[in-house]
Design a protein around this motif. Structure first.
Motif, mmCIF file in Angstrom:
data_model
loop_
_atom_site.group_PDB
_atom_site.id
_atom_site.type_symbol
_atom_site.label_atom_id
_atom_site.label_comp_id
_atom_site.label_asym_id
_atom_site.label_seq_id
_atom_site.Cartn_x
_atom_site.Cartn_y
_atom_site.Cartn_z
ATOM 1 N N LEU A 1 0.831 -1.206 0.000
ATOM 2 C CA LEU A 1 0.000 0.000 0.000
ATOM 3 C C LEU A 1 0.868 1.259 0.000
ATOM 4 C CD1 LEU A 1 -2.858 -0.970 2.493
ATOM 5 C CD2 LEU A 1 -3.007 -0.759 0.002
ATOM 6 N N ILE A 2 2.000 1.214 0.697
ATOM 7 C CA ILE A 2 2.922 2.352 0.679
ATOM 8 C C ILE A 2 3.462 2.563 -0.733
ATOM 9 C CG2 ILE A 2 5.061 3.316 1.594
ATOM 10 C CD1 ILE A 2 4.640 1.646 4.100
ATOM 11 N N VAL B 1 10.827 6.491 10.674
ATOM 12 C CA VAL B 1 11.105 5.283 11.454
ATOM 13 C C VAL B 1 9.796 4.720 11.994
ATOM 14 C CG1 VAL B 1 12.358 4.315 13.413
ATOM 15 C CG2 VAL B 1 13.348 6.228 12.115
ATOM 16 N N TYR B 2 9.530 3.470 11.638
ATOM 17 C CA TYR B 2 8.298 2.801 12.068
ATOM 18 C C TYR B 2 8.618 1.797 13.157
ATOM 19 C CZ TYR B 2 4.195 -0.322 11.729
ATOM 20 O OH TYR B 2 3.084 -1.092 11.988
ATOM 21 N N LYS C 1 10.111 5.360 -5.751
ATOM 22 C CA LYS C 1 8.685 5.045 -5.642
ATOM 23 C C LYS C 1 8.385 3.550 -5.665
ATOM 24 C CE LYS C 1 7.615 5.534 -10.596
ATOM 25 N NZ LYS C 1 6.789 6.273 -11.587
ATOM 26 N N ASN C 2 9.302 2.754 -6.163
ATOM 27 C CA ASN C 2 9.102 1.301 -6.200
ATOM 28 C C ASN C 2 9.838 0.566 -5.083
ATOM 29 O OD1 ASN C 2 7.432 1.188 -8.572
ATOM 30 N ND2 ASN C 2 9.263 1.673 -9.779
ATOM 31 N N ASP C 3 10.460 1.342 -4.193
ATOM 32 C CA ASP C 3 11.236 0.732 -3.106
ATOM 33 C C ASP C 3 10.908 1.449 -1.791
ATOM 34 O OD1 ASP C 3 13.049 -0.467 -1.450
ATOM 35 O OD2 ASP C 3 14.798 -0.107 -2.728
ATOM 36 N N PRO C 4 9.735 1.161 -1.218
ATOM 37 C CA PRO C 4 9.319 1.877 -0.003
ATOM 38 C C PRO C 4 10.242 1.671 1.188
ATOM 39 C CG PRO C 4 7.860 0.019 -0.450
ATOM 40 C CD PRO C 4 8.714 0.195 -1.669
ATOM 41 N N VAL C 5 10.860 0.511 1.300
ATOM 42 C CA VAL C 5 11.767 0.260 2.421
ATOM 43 C C VAL C 5 12.953 1.213 2.372
ATOM 44 C CG1 VAL C 5 13.324 -1.410 3.484
ATOM 45 C CG2 VAL C 5 11.094 -2.155 2.647
ATOM 46 N N ARG C 6 13.556 1.325 1.208
ATOM 47 C CA ARG C 6 14.689 2.246 1.046
ATOM 48 C C ARG C 6 14.250 3.693 1.257
ATOM 49 N NH1 ARG C 6 17.784 3.819 -4.537
ATOM 50 N NH2 ARG C 6 19.373 5.181 -3.618
ATOM 51 N N PHE C 7 13.082 4.027 0.711
ATOM 52 C CA PHE C 7 12.604 5.396 0.851
ATOM 53 C C PHE C 7 12.407 5.773 2.315
ATOM 54 C CE2 PHE C 7 8.921 8.129 1.654
ATOM 55 C CZ PHE C 7 9.399 9.318 1.123
#
Length: 310
Positions: free
Chosen positions: A99-100, A151-152, A138-144
């Motif tokens: 979803l992100i 920080v989650y 935009k295709n790599d939410p973890v890196r973004f």
């Protein structure tokens, strides 16, 4: 969907093993769980505007969000505005990378619409630089999220963060406080006092309305106030449906009790509900009869607070 039907589904999912997964699937198919950034990005911009009007620049701030949910859109909005770091926490681990990613793609693919809401609020050079970064990832939410210093942490209790004292500049939430029991709210704001810097602020947007009305327009926005507490807990006392039903005045009492001073507030009242109460076309539970009618009919509270130590 009829609100009673939805209430039964939520209650059932809360009771079943792996009910969280079932409920999430239902929300994606029939509910409002999807990638629609423009339902939340404008709220982050509004918050930045409030901070600016109070003489506070978002640039370089460290923020703490109570209640991440499935998509950290407001933290992303703060990043685009120039925030240094956003720590977003939740009691339950519900954030979904797909979803992100979909939200980031939408933002990146609709630059004109997104930029329009930031115009005049954020310096153009800051927004452009950060928007470019989001677009590239935009295709790599973890890196973004890592590069954006978002920080989650979940599960984490906002009432017991383990953060250093005076380490947060802004404590905020969007439509989260209404889902937290009153006792836990007291603990959360006790912790907020501890982690906020001396010049720190709290910024909270609270939905005071009956959330079942969001999908069932046949009921009033204060429909849940006609039920006794025991019956309401039976209907909606679960992790998916719970609302504390606190009114505007209850929140303000809580803020004052913890030494917070209101810098700015906006309260929205439902005129239809007020008229119905005045004409006795709608009746509330006796637990709310001591409240002013305007207080009962308040359906939204937005407030900017600053802690004032005695």
């Amino acid at each position: 969907m009829n609100w009673k039907t939805k209430a039964c589904i939520m209650k059932l999912c809360a009771a079943l093993p792996h009910g969280n997964k079932l409920y999430r699937l239902g929300q994606k198919k029939y509910g409002r769980l999807d990638a629609k950034p423009m339902t939340r990005l404008p709220q982050s911009v509004e918050m930045v505007r409030w901070l600016r009007e109070a003489g506070i620049s978002i640039d370089g701030l460290r923020l703490f969000e109570v209640g991440t949910g499935h998509i950290p859109i407001v933290p992303i909005g703060f990043f685009l505005c120039g925030a240094k770091e956003i720590l977003t926490v939740d009691l339950n681990r519900r954030m979904e990378l797909n979803l992100i990613k979909a939200s980031m793609r939408w933002i990146a693919d609709n630059p004109d619409e997104v930029k329009s809401i930031y115009h005049g609020v954020v310096p153009e050079n800051i927004f452009n630089e950060r928007f470019k970064m989001l677009t590239m990832m935009k295709n790599d939410p973890v890196r973004f999220l890592k590069e954006a210093n978002i920080v989650y942490q979940a599960p984490m209790n906002a009432a017991c963060t383990g953060l250093q004292s005076q380490s947060v500049d802004c404590h905020f939430s969007v439509t989260t406080l209404e889902h937290i029991p009153p006792k836990d709210l007291l603990d959360i704001f006790t912790e907020a006092k501890r982690i906020l810097t001396k010049d720190g602020v709290a910024l909270h947007f609270v939905d005071l309305s009956d959330h079942f009305q969001h999908q069932d327009r046949k009921i009033m926005r204060i429909n849940f106030l006609k039920y006794k507490e025991t019956w309401w807990q039976f209907i909606a006392g679960n992790e998916f449906a719970y609302c504390n039903r606190l009114r505007d005045s209850d929140y303000k009492k809580l803020f004052r009790k913890h030494g917070f001073h209101i810098l700015h507030e906006e309260v929205l009242m439902d005129e239809e509900a007020l008229t119905c109460l005045q004409k006795k076309h709608f009746f509330i539970d006796q637990a709310y009869t001591s409240y002013e009618l305007e207080d009962i009919c308040s359906v939204s509270l937005r407030v900017l607070l600053r802690y004032c130590a005695e």
